[in-house]
Design a protein around this motif. Structure first.
Motif, mmCIF file in Angstrom:
data_model
loop_
_atom_site.group_PDB
_atom_site.id
_atom_site.type_symbol
_atom_site.label_atom_id
_atom_site.label_comp_id
_atom_site.label_asym_id
_atom_site.label_seq_id
_atom_site.Cartn_x
_atom_site.Cartn_y
_atom_site.Cartn_z
ATOM 1 N N SER A 143 0.669 -0.467 0.321
ATOM 2 C CA SER A 143 -0.051 0.136 -0.103
ATOM 3 C C SER A 143 1.337 1.833 -0.288
ATOM 4 O O SER A 143 2.323 1.554 0.234
ATOM 5 N N ILE A 197 -6.391 9.544 11.535
ATOM 6 C CA ILE A 197 -6.176 8.555 10.260
ATOM 7 C C ILE A 197 -5.002 7.782 9.805
ATOM 8 O O ILE A 197 -3.674 9.366 9.298
ATOM 9 N N GLN A 252 -11.409 1.062 12.743
ATOM 10 C CA GLN A 252 -11.909 0.859 11.517
ATOM 11 C C GLN A 252 -11.707 1.023 11.075
ATOM 12 O O GLN A 252 -10.132 1.548 10.197
ATOM 13 N N TYR A 253 -11.001 -0.194 10.338
ATOM 14 C CA TYR A 253 -10.229 -0.549 9.211
ATOM 15 C C TYR A 253 -10.739 -0.068 7.206
ATOM 16 O O TYR A 253 -11.889 -1.429 7.565
ATOM 17 N N THR A 254 -9.795 0.076 6.081
ATOM 18 C CA THR A 254 -10.603 0.258 5.323
ATOM 19 C C THR A 254 -9.337 0.048 4.525
ATOM 20 O O THR A 254 -8.097 -0.966 5.447
ATOM 21 N N GLU A 255 -9.717 -0.405 3.247
ATOM 22 C CA GLU A 255 -8.560 -1.257 2.417
ATOM 23 C C GLU A 255 -6.924 -0.965 2.618
ATOM 24 O O GLU A 255 -6.419 -1.980 2.516
ATOM 25 N N ASP A 256 -6.919 0.538 2.787
ATOM 26 C CA ASP A 256 -5.182 1.016 2.885
ATOM 27 C C ASP A 256 -5.181 1.810 4.460
ATOM 28 O O ASP A 256 -4.391 2.536 4.264
ATOM 29 N N ARG A 257 -6.046 1.798 4.718
ATOM 30 C CA ARG A 257 -5.928 3.167 6.192
ATOM 31 C C ARG A 257 -6.741 2.207 7.551
ATOM 32 O O ARG A 257 -7.288 1.554 7.634
ATOM 33 N N ILE A 301 -9.119 3.999 10.387
ATOM 34 C CA ILE A 301 -9.552 4.976 11.068
ATOM 35 C C ILE A 301 -10.260 5.125 12.574
ATOM 36 O O ILE A 301 -10.064 4.226 13.381
#
Length: 179
Positions: A94, A115, A144-149, A151
């Motif tokens: 990433s 973030i 919270q996890y998203t595809e590349d980060r 939060i």
């Protein structure tokens, strides 16, 4: 001689009755075994609103197995795709995302948002400890996890409303933690 014939007939009759009884017992055991097997099969399937006949149960089981096989193939494909996204060391490829810290002072409440990229790891407990030392009591904390980060959001209130929260001190300590 006739008594011998009668005895022989009785033995034959008893023999045929015992054979018949054996067949009845064998059939009863077979039905009991089939009932047990059908119960086990229905327990492996998702819950059904109504009772099904044996042919319906077998059809349902066949469809369910096919669905599970399709899911397995889909998951295998997802695994291959995910492995392609990983680097040689197993870490996720990433782009480097520098941390963004935002602190909102709401009077006796404080909201902290951070973030970061997934390559930066932060212990949420470290943030909570700094807030607590600054006079804040945690109301909620999420990650919270998203595809590349990742939060992080922490919402807190002042332990002692008259004293408040040392916002500037908390802000500086949190900044030093992420840099």
């Amino acid at each position: 001689m006739s008594s011998l014939l009668r005895s022989l007939e009785k033995v034959m009759e008893l023999g045929s009755q015992s054979t018949r009884m054996n067949r009845c017992l064998i059939e009863r055991e077979r039905r009991r075994h089939m009932k047990l097997l059908s119960f086990q099969l229905s327990s492996l399937l998702p819950p059904q609103p109504t009772k099904m006949s044996m042919p319906e149960l077998v059809d349902q089981a066949t469809a369910y197995v096919k669905e599970l096989q399709q899911n397995l193939e889909r998951y295998k494909q997802m695994k291959v795709e995910m492995k392609e996204k990983l680097g040689p060391d197993g870490s996720k490829r990433s782009r480097k995302i520098s941390p963004v810290l935002n602190i909102t002072d709401l009077g006796s409440h404080l909201e902290v948002n951070l973030i970061t990229g997934l390559n930066n790891r932060f212990a949420l407990s470290d943030f909570i400890a700094i807030l607590h030392e600054g006079g804040a009591e945690i109301i909620s904390a999420t990650c919270q996890y998203t595809e590349d980060r990742a939060i992080y959001t922490i919402f807190s209130q002042a332990i002692y409303p008259r004293i408040g929260i040392a916002t500037s001190s908390v802000h500086e300590r949190l900044k030093s933690l992420i840099c």
